[in-house]
Design a protein around this motif. Structure first.
Motif, mmCIF file in Angstrom:
data_model
loop_
_atom_site.group_PDB
_atom_site.id
_atom_site.type_symbol
_atom_site.label_atom_id
_atom_site.label_comp_id
_atom_site.label_asym_id
_atom_site.label_seq_id
_atom_site.Cartn_x
_atom_site.Cartn_y
_atom_site.Cartn_z
ATOM 1 N N HIS A 99 0.829 -1.221 0.000
ATOM 2 C CA HIS A 99 0.000 0.000 0.000
ATOM 3 C C HIS A 99 0.849 1.250 0.000
ATOM 4 C CE1 HIS A 99 0.244 1.432 4.294
ATOM 5 N NE2 HIS A 99 0.846 0.275 4.373
ATOM 6 N N ARG A 100 2.084 1.150 0.538
ATOM 7 C CA ARG A 100 2.980 2.304 0.494
ATOM 8 C C ARG A 100 3.345 2.652 -0.941
ATOM 9 N NH1 ARG A 100 5.814 2.182 5.767
ATOM 10 N NH2 ARG A 100 4.795 0.487 6.897
ATOM 11 N N LEU A 101 3.649 1.620 -1.730
ATOM 12 C CA LEU A 101 4.001 1.860 -3.126
ATOM 13 C C LEU A 101 2.828 2.451 -3.884
ATOM 14 C CD1 LEU A 101 5.995 -1.375 -4.012
ATOM 15 C CD2 LEU A 101 6.880 0.872 -3.490
ATOM 16 N N TRP A 102 1.630 1.941 -3.584
ATOM 17 C CA TRP A 102 0.453 2.452 -4.274
ATOM 18 C C TRP A 102 0.256 3.925 -3.971
ATOM 19 C CZ3 TRP A 102 -2.749 -2.155 -2.050
ATOM 20 C CH2 TRP A 102 -2.398 -3.327 -2.734
ATOM 21 N N LYS A 103 0.447 4.280 -2.712
ATOM 22 C CA LYS A 103 0.254 5.690 -2.345
ATOM 23 C C LYS A 103 1.351 6.563 -2.948
ATOM 24 C CE LYS A 103 -2.431 4.587 1.665
ATOM 25 N NZ LYS A 103 -2.384 3.997 2.993
ATOM 26 N N GLU A 104 2.571 6.017 -3.028
ATOM 27 C CA GLU A 104 3.644 6.755 -3.690
ATOM 28 C C GLU A 104 3.267 7.029 -5.136
ATOM 29 O OE1 GLU A 104 6.711 7.768 -2.654
ATOM 30 O OE2 GLU A 104 6.513 7.010 -0.613
ATOM 31 N N ARG A 105 2.717 6.007 -5.770
ATOM 32 C CA ARG A 105 2.330 6.152 -7.177
ATOM 33 C C ARG A 105 1.254 7.212 -7.324
ATOM 34 N NH1 ARG A 105 3.756 5.691 -11.977
ATOM 35 N NH2 ARG A 105 2.267 5.037 -13.537
ATOM 36 N N LEU A 106 0.313 7.214 -6.397
ATOM 37 C CA LEU A 106 -0.758 8.195 -6.441
ATOM 38 C C LEU A 106 -0.202 9.600 -6.353
ATOM 39 C CD1 LEU A 106 -3.890 8.698 -6.253
ATOM 40 C CD2 LEU A 106 -3.560 8.769 -3.794
ATOM 41 N N LEU B 10 -8.933 10.942 12.434
ATOM 42 C CA LEU B 10 -8.236 12.228 12.395
ATOM 43 C C LEU B 10 -7.269 12.343 13.570
ATOM 44 C CD1 LEU B 10 -10.949 14.824 11.341
ATOM 45 C CD2 LEU B 10 -8.899 14.205 10.087
ATOM 46 N N ASN B 11 -7.687 11.853 14.729
ATOM 47 C CA ASN B 11 -6.813 11.931 15.892
ATOM 48 C C ASN B 11 -5.545 11.134 15.695
ATOM 49 O OD1 ASN B 11 -8.398 13.669 17.303
ATOM 50 N ND2 ASN B 11 -9.561 12.047 18.334
ATOM 51 N N VAL B 12 -5.710 9.951 15.105
ATOM 52 C CA VAL B 12 -4.520 9.145 14.807
ATOM 53 C C VAL B 12 -3.607 9.928 13.881
ATOM 54 C CG1 VAL B 12 -3.685 7.035 13.734
ATOM 55 C CG2 VAL B 12 -5.756 6.980 15.124
ATOM 56 N N GLY B 13 -4.208 10.581 12.901
ATOM 57 C CA GLY B 13 -3.412 11.366 11.958
ATOM 58 C C GLY B 13 -2.678 12.498 12.640
ATOM 59 N N LYS B 14 -3.378 13.201 13.531
ATOM 60 C CA LYS B 14 -2.733 14.323 14.224
ATOM 61 C C LYS B 14 -1.584 13.834 15.087
ATOM 62 C CE LYS B 14 -6.900 17.115 14.507
ATOM 63 N NZ LYS B 14 -7.971 17.572 15.395
ATOM 64 N N ASP C 247 -1.730 9.301 5.610
ATOM 65 C CA ASP C 247 -0.699 8.691 4.754
ATOM 66 C C ASP C 247 -0.421 9.513 3.508
ATOM 67 O OD1 ASP C 247 -0.873 5.051 4.962
ATOM 68 O OD2 ASP C 247 0.474 6.536 5.846
ATOM 69 N N VAL C 248 -1.475 9.776 2.760
ATOM 70 C CA VAL C 248 -1.303 10.491 1.488
ATOM 71 C C VAL C 248 -0.876 11.922 1.747
ATOM 72 C CG1 VAL C 248 -2.516 11.336 -0.553
ATOM 73 C CG2 VAL C 248 -2.927 9.028 0.248
ATOM 74 N N ALA C 249 -1.482 12.546 2.757
ATOM 75 C CA ALA C 249 -1.167 13.947 3.044
ATOM 76 C C ALA C 249 0.306 14.124 3.387
ATOM 77 C CB ALA C 249 -2.046 14.453 4.184
ATOM 78 N N PHE C 250 0.847 13.213 4.198
ATOM 79 C CA PHE C 250 2.264 13.321 4.556
ATOM 80 C C PHE C 250 3.149 13.160 3.341
ATOM 81 C CE2 PHE C 250 1.459 14.047 8.727
ATOM 82 C CZ PHE C 250 0.921 13.010 9.452
#
Lengths: 314, 288
Positions: free
Chosen positions: B68-75, B136-140, B96-99
């Motif tokens: 899934h990391r590679l997929w998000k990199e591709r995105l 969202l909390n996990v993200g923050k 993930d994507v935002a970072f």
């Protein structure tokens, strides 16, 4: 796709321009003089390029008659067929507009995404659109090459005085006109060349150069379509490329050295052609001479053998 | 939209067009393989993600084998983020994507290679929108771990993909990664995406999709239905949520259909790219 073949098949330059137009329709309408638009309207292949534009864009008046007819046909059929074609054309047009606006920024920013983003801001579109261009910087370079070729074709068709010149001078003049179009971008041209040489982009840049070379030969008046065709274009391609590279490091006033270099190379090419001709004749003569002597020898041998074996006829 | 609701009320199936529309909406009332009322779907989805929030990232790694990391990199690569962009990442709870977008814009290497205007860097805004506050909390939290807690560029917003609180024509980019299948009405989410994007803005959607390759499809089905729920049980302690997950993937429209839905929302140049033979697909479109 090549002009000579296209002309033979369809009896007019319209087909060639129509297929080219499919790639950047909107822009052609701003540069092309009226001659081309009328040519496009009358050619049969041009039909495909017309309907997406006719649907919603307001283009110059020459095409308005065609526009009216194509929009009436599109409303008659289901909307889906035109919907699927209209969006593609819209994106192509947008892309062409952005790339055209980006060229202004190239001397300062190079053939880069920054230039394209600046161009997109000029047009009033979010710079995100640059992310969707395939092979980004290459798209800009290829657009420029296409535009230069189109300009060259326009200049040729609007009447250059070529008749009074010998072929080698004609070629030199045409190549000079084409190379002068690159002068504003000279500072960043090495970058453009390296982009064109990139493995992903080589195929397209090769094709564009082939079209350019074909166009020049056609304008010079060469209608040959045999093996000679390839040789001529290869040689001219070589002349063009070497001159282009020479021009990169030329500091002389008004690039005088480059044009002198160009004239020399064209002369060499023609001399080469003559030399090859002469070599061919020479080889033929030798072949004939050797052939005669071999034949004579064989006859002599036959006669001797027949005498020896007692005169039976052959 | 009004026409569609009328046709549904009349229950008319005379024209193919109508039944095509009805089949588009059938996804809206599915919760995995169960049929549920529309009002209930968002609540049920909410429960799923409240339960899995804390182990969401770990489960992603385990289920996809780190892919899934590679997929998000591709995105993010496809998006080509630039300094000064206003980007909206929907259903991007854990960030993930935002970072990745943040890193892409602020990376030192990129700034060295390209002439980046420092002022425009300041203008960059990456909005992370999620319907579930736990996510969202996990993200923050993850942002704080990276030292980005008080960074002005990252903005965490609670919101619904079907009714975004952003202005029209305000975003340069919109991404939704593994989120759109959880939305009750996909068309609404697409319409909202179209609304908030500027002219020239891009829509990118990364989602689990349909596999057509014969033998691989069977292996994938086997893996999905036999292995994943048990992994969910083991790692997140929640088998039902992951059962829902794999079922919702199967109910989601296939690539071509989803692409046509995107085109119907008004996007141009709609394309999709299959990754891993169709296990994941990235759909993209441009607003013109």
């Amino acid at each position: 796709m090549y002009r000579t073949a296209a002309k033979r098949l369809l009896g007019g330059g319209g087909a060639f321009t129509a297929t080219r137009l499919l790639r950047f329709p909107k822009l052609r309408s701003t540069i092309i003089p009226s001659y081309y638009t009328s040519g496009l309207c009358t050619s049969s292949v041009g039909g495909n390029a017309e309907s997406p534009m006719g649907g919603n864009q307001s283009v110059n008046p020459n095409q308005s008659g065609h526009t009216a007819s194509s929009s009436s046909t599109s409303t008659g059929e289901g909307p889906r067929r035109d919907e699927s074609r209209k969006p593609r054309a819209e994106f192509q047009e947008e892309q062409a507009r952005v790339l055209s606006a980006s060229l202004r920024h190239v001397p300062r920013l190079g053939w880069t995404e920054e230039a394209m983003m600046a161009g997109s801001r000029d047009v009033g579109v979010s710079p995100s659109i640059v992310g969707s261009f395939s092979r980004k910087e290459a798209a800009l370079v290829e657009f420029f090459m296409d535009e230069c070729l189109q300009l060259l074709m326009d200049k040729i068709d609007s009447g250059l005085d070529l008749q009074n010149l010998i072929p080698s001078a004609r070629i030199a003049k045409l190549i000079r006109i084409r190379l002068e179009m690159q002068l504003p971008y000279m500072s960043k041209w090495p970058q453009a060349l390296s982009i064109q040489a990139h493995p992903l982009n080589v195929a397209t840049s090769f094709k564009q150069r082939a079209m350019l070379v074909d166009e020049v030969w056609h304008a010079v008046g060469d209608g040959a379509s045999d093996l000679d065709w390839y040789v001529k274009r290869t040689i001219l391609g070589g002349v063009y490329s070497t001159t282009e590279i020479y021009m990169l490091t030329d500091d002389s006033l008004e690039h005088r050295d480059t044009w002198a270099f160009l004239d020399d190379r064209v002369k060499d090419a023609f001399d080469l052609k003559k030399s090859i001709q002469e070599a061919k004749y020479f080889a033929q003569d030798i072949g004939a001479g050797v052939g005669k002597s071999v034949q004579g020898l064989m006859n002599g041998v036959m006669q001797t053998m027949s005498r020896r074996s007692g005169g039976s006829t052959f | 939209m009004a026409l569609r609701s009328v046709s549904r009320r009349l229950g008319s199936r005379i024209l193919n067009h109508r039944s095509f529309v009805a089949s588009l909406h059938s996804h809206a009332t599915s919760f995995g393989f169960q049929e549920v009322k529309e009002e209930d779907k968002s609540k049920l989805v909410g429960n799923v993600f409240t339960n899995v929030a804390s182990s969401y990232d770990i489960m992603n790694d385990v289920m996809s084998g780190g892919l899934h990391r590679l997929w998000k990199e591709r995105l993010v690569g496809k998006l080509s983020p630039f300094a000064g962009m206003k980007h909206l990442d929907v259903a991007g709870g854990t960030g993930d994507v935002a970072f990745r977008i943040y890193d892409a814009i602020y990376s030192v290497k990129r700034r060295a290679l390209q002439k980046v205007d420092e002022a425009s860097l300041e203008e960059t805004q990456i909005y992370v929108c999620d319907i579930n506050p736990n996510m969202l909390n996990v993200g923050k939290q993850r942002a704080a771990e990276r030292g980005l807690r008080d960074n002005k560029s990252l903005v965490w917003v609670e919101g619904n993909a079907e009714a975004l609180s952003f202005d029209n024509n305000s975003m340069d980019g919109y991404t939704i990664a593994f989120g759109i299948r959880n939305v009750t009405h996909i068309e609404k989410a697409l319409a909202e995406a179209y609304r908030v994007l500027k002219r020239g803005g891009r829509f990118l959607c990364l989602e689990l999709s349909h596999v057509d390759i014969p033998i691989f499809k069977n292996l994938y089905d086997l893996y999905s239905f036999q292995v994943i729920p048990h992994l969910g049980e083991l790692i997140a302690g929640d088998k039902e949520s992951y059962q829902y997950l794999v079922e919702s993937v199967r109910r989601f429209p296939p690539q071509e259909k989803f692409a046509s839905m995107i085109a119907d929302a008004g996007f141009e140049k709609v394309e999709y790219e299959n990754l891993v033979g169709g296990v994941v697909a990235i759909h993209s479109g441009i607003k013109l």
